[in-house]
Scaffold this motif. Structure first.
Motif, short mmCIF file in Angstrom:
data_model
loop_
_atom_site.label_atom_id
_atom_site.label_comp_id
_atom_site.label_asym_id
_atom_site.label_seq_id
_atom_site.Cartn_x
_atom_site.Cartn_y
_atom_site.Cartn_z
N GLY A 15 22.44 -0.37 17.69
CA GLY A 15 21.74 -1.52 18.26
C GLY A 15 20.31 -1.25 18.70
N LEU A 16 20.02 -1.64 19.92
CA LEU A 16 18.66 -1.58 20.44
C LEU A 16 18.09 -0.16 20.44
CD1 LEU A 16 16.23 -2.93 21.81
CD2 LEU A 16 17.46 -2.78 23.99
N GLY A 17 18.86 0.78 20.97
CA GLY A 17 18.39 2.17 21.03
C GLY A 17 18.15 2.75 19.64
N GLU A 18 19.01 2.38 18.71
CA GLU A 18 18.88 2.87 17.33
C GLU A 18 17.59 2.33 16.69
OE1 GLU A 18 21.97 1.47 14.72
OE2 GLU A 18 21.73 3.15 13.35
N MET A 175 21.27 -10.37 21.47
CA MET A 175 20.75 -9.55 20.35
C MET A 175 21.87 -9.36 19.35
SD MET A 175 18.69 -6.34 21.88
CE MET A 175 19.87 -5.97 23.13
N ALA A 176 21.53 -9.46 18.08
CA ALA A 176 22.54 -9.30 17.03
C ALA A 176 22.82 -7.81 16.80
CB ALA A 176 22.05 -9.97 15.75
N THR A 177 23.73 -7.28 17.59
CA THR A 177 24.13 -5.86 17.46
C THR A 177 25.65 -5.79 17.38
OG1 THR A 177 24.41 -5.52 19.82
CG2 THR A 177 22.18 -5.19 18.95
N ASN A 178 26.16 -4.56 17.39
CA ASN A 178 27.62 -4.38 17.33
C ASN A 178 28.28 -4.55 18.69
OD1 ASN A 178 27.75 -3.75 14.64
ND2 ASN A 178 27.25 -1.59 15.01
N MET A 214 18.61 -12.27 18.70
CA MET A 214 17.37 -11.63 18.20
C MET A 214 17.72 -10.34 17.47
SD MET A 214 15.16 -11.82 21.72
CE MET A 214 16.50 -11.26 22.74
N ALA A 215 16.84 -9.95 16.56
CA ALA A 215 17.02 -8.66 15.88
C ALA A 215 16.68 -7.56 16.89
CB ALA A 215 16.11 -8.57 14.68
N ALA A 216 17.46 -6.48 16.85
CA ALA A 216 17.21 -5.37 17.79
C ALA A 216 15.79 -4.82 17.62
CB ALA A 216 18.24 -4.27 17.56
N GLY A 217 15.30 -4.80 16.38
CA GLY A 217 13.96 -4.27 16.11
C GLY A 217 12.87 -5.07 16.80
N GLU A 218 13.10 -6.38 16.92
CA GLU A 218 12.11 -7.25 17.58
C GLU A 218 12.04 -6.91 19.08
OE1 GLU A 218 11.97 -12.00 18.59
OE2 GLU A 218 13.24 -11.36 16.93
N VAL A 219 13.22 -6.75 19.67
CA VAL A 219 13.27 -6.42 21.11
C VAL A 219 12.68 -5.01 21.33
CG1 VAL A 219 14.80 -6.17 23.11
CG2 VAL A 219 15.29 -7.91 21.38
N ILE A 237 11.71 -10.52 30.86
CA ILE A 237 12.82 -11.19 30.18
C ILE A 237 12.41 -11.40 28.73
CG2 ILE A 237 14.26 -13.27 30.09
CD1 ILE A 237 13.68 -13.66 33.08
N ILE A 238 13.24 -10.94 27.82
CA ILE A 238 12.94 -11.11 26.39
C ILE A 238 14.01 -12.03 25.82
CG2 ILE A 238 12.66 -9.95 24.16
CD1 ILE A 238 11.97 -7.38 25.68
#
Ligand SMILES: NC(=O)c1ccc[n+]([C@@H]2O[C@H](COP(=O)([O-])OP(=O)(O)OC[C@H]3O[C@@H](n4cnc5c(N)ncnc54)[C@H](OP(=O)(O)O)[C@@H]3O)[C@@H](O)[C@H]2O)c1
Length: 267
Positions: A15-18, A175-178, A214-219, A237-238
């Motif tokens: 997700g976000l960290g990745e 966020m669209a993650t797992n 949101m896409a993780a890359g955007e955040v 806040i995002i």
């Protein structure tokens, strides 16, 4: 010669960290990616650690600082969700959420602070959640754990005000993650019928919102922009407009009005 700045990204296996870790490597940081699973990302050194385990956190930060000699930036993304009515959520599951999201953050701060404060321009960005501003039904432990991070960050900012370190809480919307697919949720058929219809609807709604998030890359890119600011706000806040204004509405509306408004989404 100036040595390369060093960043730690927690939750880097997904997700976000990745998304964040390789972006920081491209920016010129020496990046360590922490999570329980191995991290295999370009330009990222994997640091295996369970953030809820104090001994493991101490060892991981010791290893990082022995190898790198400095720590300039921490992007703390590791976290877990979980759902179910308070009445039915197994206590060990609720405790685990608090252990990872709150105590994991607390322990990571304890180990990282001396190094971040010693850095010329230390930055600590902690990932909260819009759910930390309010109690969402069937997400009590998660909301409580993320809410607790708000006060932790407020305290930290005041405690470190005389240092070069800047701390901020970053609260993303969906966020669209797992994260939804992998989190524990009380099985629908196990909840009492007084909750079932609303729980199933809230649970399915959450799944859809996260899927459309949101896409993780955007955040991740927004977090990098925040970290590069000269002076950091206490919170960012995002998210989309309604997610951005909900914490403001929560603060200014009389309690029962807010309850009516939020409750209308969970009928
Ligand atoms: N997705 C959303 O809609 C959303 C919305 C608001 C806030 N957030 C927050 O954003 C952050 C990132 O979430 P995400 O959506 O990217 O979730 P994700 O895809 O599930 O990733 C979570 C990351 O946290 C790590 N993690 C979990 N437990 C850990 C532990 N005990 N020790 C070390 N690492 C651990 C996982 O790695 P391992 O399993 O390998 O340990 C994984 O790398 C979380 O704090 C989450 O609460 C997410």
């Amino acid at each position: 010669m100036k040595s390369q700045p060093v960043a730690l990204v927690t939750g880097a296996s997904s997700g976000l960290g990745e998304a964040l870790a390789p972006l920081l490597a491209q920016k010129g940081y020496k990046v360590y990616g922490m999570s329980r699973r191995e991290v295999a990302l370009p330009g990222v050194t994997s640091l295996s650690c369970d953030v809820a385990d104090k001994v493991a956190v101490e060892a991981a930060i010791r290893e990082l600082t022995l190898q790198s000699g400095r720590l300039d930036l921490v992007m703390h993304c590791a976290g877990i969700g979980g759902g179910g009515p308070v009445e039915h959520m197994p206590l060990e599951r609720a405790r685990k959420i608090m252990d990872v999201n709150f105590w994991g953050t607390y322990m990571l701060c304890q180990e990282c602070l001396p190094h971040l404060i010693a850095a010329p321009k230390g930055r600590l960005l902690i990932v909260g959640s819009i759910g930390g501003f309010m109690g969402i039904p069937f997400r009590a432990a998660y909301c409580a754990s993320k809410g607790a991070l708000q006060n932790l960050v407020e305290s930290l900012r005041l405690e470190t005000a005389d240092t070069n370190l800047q701390v901020s809480l970053v609260t993303p919307g969906d966020m669209a993650t797992n994260s939804f697919a992998t989190q524990y949720r009380v099985p629908h058929e196990e909840v009492h019928e007084r909750y079932r219809r609303r729980y199933v609807s809230a649970d399915n709604g959450m799944r859809d919102h996260v899927g459309d998030g949101m896409a993780a890359g955007e955040v991740a890119q927004k977090m990098i922009d925040i970290a590069e600011k000269k002076s950091l706000n206490p919170q960012y806040i995002i998210g989309e407009f309604t997610q951005k204004i909900s914490p403001i509405a929560r603060r200014i509306l009389p309690g029962k009005w807010w309850e009516k408004l939020l409750g209308s989404y969970y009928k």
